[in-house]
Structures are given as structure tokens and as C-alpha cells.
Design an enzyme around this catalytic site. Sequence first.
Site, PDB file in Angstrom:
ATOM      1  N   ASP A   1      -2.067  11.002  -2.085  1.00 47.38           N
ATOM      2  CA  ASP A   1      -2.470   9.964  -3.035  1.00 47.38           C
ATOM      3  C   ASP A   1      -2.824  10.554  -4.397  1.00 47.38           C
ATOM      4  O   ASP A   1      -2.729   9.883  -5.416  1.00 47.38           O
ATOM      5  CB  ASP A   1      -3.633   9.154  -2.486  1.00 47.38           C
ATOM      6  CG  ASP A   1      -3.133   8.269  -1.362  1.00 47.38           C
ATOM      7  OD1 ASP A   1      -3.028   8.757  -0.229  1.00 47.38           O
ATOM      8  OD2 ASP A   1      -2.770   7.110  -1.650  1.00 47.38           O
TER       9      ASP A   1
ATOM     10  N   ARG B   1       0.864  -1.192   0.000  1.00 45.36           N
ATOM     11  CA  ARG B   1       0.000   0.000   0.000  1.00 45.36           C
ATOM     12  C   ARG B   1       0.894   1.234   0.000  1.00 45.36           C
ATOM     13  O   ARG B   1       2.116   1.127   0.138  1.00 45.36           O
ATOM     14  CB  ARG B   1      -1.027  -0.004   1.138  1.00 45.36           C
ATOM     15  CG  ARG B   1      -0.646  -0.619   2.428  1.00 45.36           C
ATOM     16  CD  ARG B   1       0.446   0.066   3.177  1.00 45.36           C
ATOM     17  NE  ARG B   1       0.213   1.483   3.354  1.00 45.36           N
ATOM     18  CZ  ARG B   1       1.133   2.387   3.619  1.00 45.36           C
ATOM     19  NH1 ARG B   1       2.413   2.027   3.726  1.00 45.36           N
ATOM     20  NH2 ARG B   1       0.845   3.655   3.773  1.00 45.36           N
ATOM     21  N   GLY B   2       0.256   2.416  -0.135  1.00 46.26           N
ATOM     22  CA  GLY B   2       1.025   3.652  -0.310  1.00 46.26           C
ATOM     23  C   GLY B   2       1.110   3.927  -1.810  1.00 46.26           C
ATOM     24  O   GLY B   2       1.398   3.016  -2.596  1.00 46.26           O
ATOM     25  N   ALA B   3       0.823   5.190  -2.184  1.00 44.02           N
ATOM     26  CA  ALA B   3       0.645   5.502  -3.609  1.00 44.02           C
ATOM     27  C   ALA B   3       1.821   5.067  -4.503  1.00 44.02           C
ATOM     28  O   ALA B   3       1.625   4.335  -5.484  1.00 44.02           O
ATOM     29  CB  ALA B   3       0.349   6.994  -3.758  1.00 44.02           C
TER      30      ALA B   3
ATOM     31  N   ARG C   1      -7.493  -0.067  -6.695  1.00 43.71           N
ATOM     32  CA  ARG C   1      -7.650   1.060  -5.761  1.00 43.71           C
ATOM     33  C   ARG C   1      -7.793   2.339  -6.585  1.00 43.71           C
ATOM     34  O   ARG C   1      -6.907   2.667  -7.380  1.00 43.71           O
ATOM     35  CB  ARG C   1      -6.454   1.150  -4.804  1.00 43.71           C
ATOM     36  CG  ARG C   1      -6.301  -0.107  -3.928  1.00 43.71           C
ATOM     37  CD  ARG C   1      -5.451   0.130  -2.717  1.00 43.71           C
ATOM     38  NE  ARG C   1      -6.103   0.969  -1.723  1.00 43.71           N
ATOM     39  CZ  ARG C   1      -5.479   1.504  -0.681  1.00 43.71           C
ATOM     40  NH1 ARG C   1      -4.181   1.295  -0.513  1.00 43.71           N
ATOM     41  NH2 ARG C   1      -6.124   2.252   0.188  1.00 43.71           N
TER      42      ARG C   1
ATOM     43  N   ASN D   1      -5.497  12.538   0.572  1.00 46.74           N
ATOM     44  CA  ASN D   1      -4.571  11.707   1.357  1.00 46.74           C
ATOM     45  C   ASN D   1      -5.397  10.953   2.397  1.00 46.74           C
ATOM     46  O   ASN D   1      -6.628  11.108   2.463  1.00 46.74           O
ATOM     47  CB  ASN D   1      -3.485  12.583   2.007  1.00 46.74           C
ATOM     48  CG  ASN D   1      -2.371  11.739   2.623  1.00 46.74           C
ATOM     49  OD1 ASN D   1      -1.836  10.837   1.969  1.00 46.74           O
ATOM     50  ND2 ASN D   1      -2.021  12.005   3.867  1.00 46.74           N
ATOM     51  N   LYS D   2      -4.737  10.156   3.173  1.00 46.09           N
ATOM     52  CA  LYS D   2      -5.403   9.285   4.137  1.00 46.09           C
ATOM     53  C   LYS D   2      -6.454  10.026   4.967  1.00 46.09           C
ATOM     54  O   LYS D   2      -6.227  11.167   5.396  1.00 46.09           O
ATOM     55  CB  LYS D   2      -4.328   8.672   5.036  1.00 46.09           C
ATOM     56  CG  LYS D   2      -4.817   7.730   6.114  1.00 46.09           C
ATOM     57  CD  LYS D   2      -5.687   6.610   5.566  1.00 46.09           C
ATOM     58  CE  LYS D   2      -5.038   5.831   4.455  1.00 46.09           C
ATOM     59  NZ  LYS D   2      -5.996   4.958   3.724  1.00 46.09           N
TER      60      LYS D   2
HETATM   61  O1  MRU Z   1      -4.446   3.363   2.150  1.00 48.57           O
HETATM   62  P1  MRU Z   1      -2.961   3.545   2.053  1.00 48.57           P
HETATM   63  O2  MRU Z   1      -2.214   2.971   3.204  1.00 48.57           O
HETATM   64  O3  MRU Z   1      -2.438   3.087   0.718  1.00 48.57           O
HETATM   65  O4  MRU Z   1      -2.785   5.136   2.119  1.00 48.57           O
HETATM   66  C1  MRU Z   1      -1.509   5.682   2.082  1.00 48.57           C
HETATM   67  C2  MRU Z   1      -1.504   7.150   2.187  1.00 48.57           C
HETATM   68  O5  MRU Z   1      -2.519   7.793   2.316  1.00 48.57           O
HETATM   69  C3  MRU Z   1      -0.168   7.827   2.027  1.00 48.57           C
HETATM   70  O6  MRU Z   1      -0.111   9.014   2.769  1.00 48.57           O
HETATM   71  C4  MRU Z   1       0.035   8.174   0.543  1.00 48.57           C
HETATM   72  O7  MRU Z   1      -0.207   7.067  -0.268  1.00 48.57           O
HETATM   73  C5  MRU Z   1       1.397   8.692   0.272  1.00 48.57           C
HETATM   74  S1  MRU Z   1       2.608   7.417   0.371  1.00 48.57           S
HETATM   75  C6  MRU Z   1       4.120   8.070  -0.012  1.00 48.57           C
END
Ligand code: MRU
Length: 344
Positions: A235, A47-49, A88, A245-246
Site C-alpha cells: 500500500d 479496495r486495493g491500492a 483511506r 501492506n495488509k
Molecule cells: O484494505 P485493502 O483490501 O484495500 O488492502 C489491500 C492490500 O493490502 C493489498 O495488498 C495492496 O493494496 C496491494 S493491491 C495491488
Amino acid sequence: MDKCRPLRWDGEALVLLDQTKLPGEVAYITCCNHEQVAAAIKEMKVRGAPAIGAAAAYGLVLGAREACQRADFWEALLDVAERLRRTRPTAVNLAWALERMLQKAERASQDPEEALKLLTEEAAAIALEDVEVNRAIGRHGAPLLPEDGGVLTHCNAGALATVDYGTALGVIRAAVEMGKKIRVFACETRPFLQGARLTAYELKADGIPVTLITDNMAGYVMGRGLVQGVVVGADRVAANGDVANKIGTYSLAILAREHGLPFYVAAPLSTVDLATPDGEHITIEERDPTEVSHLAGIRIAPEGVDILNPAFDVTPAKYITGIITEKGVVKPPYDRGLAALFRK
Ligand code: MRU
């Protein structure tokens, strides 16, 4: 494999660090076909963009290998890309990486073997560039952090969310490498707990002082003067500077404004989507209600209660002090500043 590196291509398969098992267990899964990669992204094992962009690129390599002997190779390749893209919807890096991969494959005229070779090279380039980009984000962002002070972050925008080093945590890492004394306050990030499980884990592994708080403690921490600023990842950044973002990021931005603290977003240009005019046009992923009704497998809410579980929110550009990219820090007005970065 480094215990904070989320993915590795071993020449035949994509090896993923299963982030759903952290911090208790450092376990790996080996994806030998594109379907396994798609499932791992959907289930947030990776996970993470930026990390899901790189994982999807390798997923497309696996899909190309599966389709190589088929007469309808090109249709099959597009189907695989679509399957991966739909896992996603919010993080634009996923669509960005797949688009870049497909454009590369098109150069192979009609030869599937040649396409497979080009795709493998391109996935490796995406992964390698991500690390360089994060280091550049760190170099641009580090001077913005205090010499000696606290920084609040949310979710995990670190090595685990990228190919290595991280975006928001890359800025913090670079500041520490410069000799700054930074203490990180990490929001736990309900419901998936990326802050507690992942950010605390990777900062601790690096020896960077980190204090874990629950999300509702952020106002207290700011009010007590324990942090001098906020830095988060993204994201998707819309053309006008609105940032997805989250979930919970928006509330932090408002709290930061109220307390007169700078609120920075660290993101690579692959997260900036000029085709999306503003935050209202960003699709927000809704996840399984059980992520909210349960905690570590234990039900914490009555059966049958209505549940809302958006994985992200949008922070309006007006609350953002600066967007830290690999090409420099963009300040308002973001529409002009972001567009200029792509011409650089
Ligand atoms: O749902 P996730 O864990 O994929 O969400 C991640 C985030 O919101 C991060 O802040 C974002 O992807 C940036 S990662 C460098």
C-alpha cells in the site's frame, strides 16, 4: 464487464464491482457523483491500492462535472480531491492519482470545461497504464518464482485490487503463463477476508491452483515445505524500503526469514513514496471494531471487549528479499535502489 474487473467508466458514471458481496454475488454499483465514489472507497466496495487510485481519479472527474457551472470551480475541485483523499490514509496511490489529476487540470488555464476534458482523459490514462504496469511487474517477477512449487500470498493484490491483472497475483499469473507449475497458498486475511473472498475467487476463475488457509496456518505451511516463497502487494513503500501492506504481512515476513524463504513485494512505482522516509512515518488506517468482533454479521466476541483493528502493518526493509516494480526488481539497499528507479 469481466467478473474480476473492479471498475469501468461508462462515459457518464463509474461502475464498480461491489467487492463486499464477493464471492457470493457479482453485483455492480453505479456512481454518478464524487460522494458515491468516496463512500464506495471508504466502505471497501472498491479496495486495493491501485484500484482506489483509479476510482478516485474518476471520482474527481465526477466532482469536476458537478462543479462545472460554479463560479468557484477550482476551490470546489480541491475540496472534492480532499474528500476523496481522506477516505483511506495508508495506500499512497490514492493521493498519487489525485495529485496527478490536479496537475493535469492546472493546464486548463481558467476554463472548467477544458479542465473536465483533461481530467477525463487523465483518469483513462491512469487506468490504462495500471494494466500495462502490472504486466511489466509480472514479467520482472515471474522468473523469481519456482518452476514447480508453492507460493504463499496474503490479502488480495490481484486483478480485483488493481484495474486488471494484479501486482502480486500478476507475478503469479505471468509465471503460470510462462509454463511454471505454481500452487498458491492464500491466507484468508482476517478480519476483512480478502484472501478467502477475493484471492481464492479470482485464482479459481483463472484456473490457477489455490489452497486457502487461515492466517495462523502460514508457519505450518512453511515448516512442511509446501511453499518456496512469499509474494505480496503493498500500500505504501517508504524511501528506505519499509513496506506497509495488509495487517499480517509483517508476521509472514518474519516467518519467511525463519524458514529461509524469499519474501517478495510486488508494487508499481505509484506505490513508492520517496517523501516518506521510513515505515514509522506511514499512517496506519484503523477500521471499525465490528470487523473484528463480528464475522459475517454474527458477533463472535463478548460485548464491551476492547478491540484493535489496524488495517495494515509495516514490514521492515530488512525482511524483504526484493521489491518487484514495472522497471525491474530492486534489491537492498533499498534507499539507493528505489531512488534510482525514478531516475530511469
Ligand atoms: O484494505 P485493502 O483490501 O484495500 O488492502 C489491500 C492490500 O493490502 C493489498 O495488498 C495492496 O493494496 C496491494 S493491491 C495491488
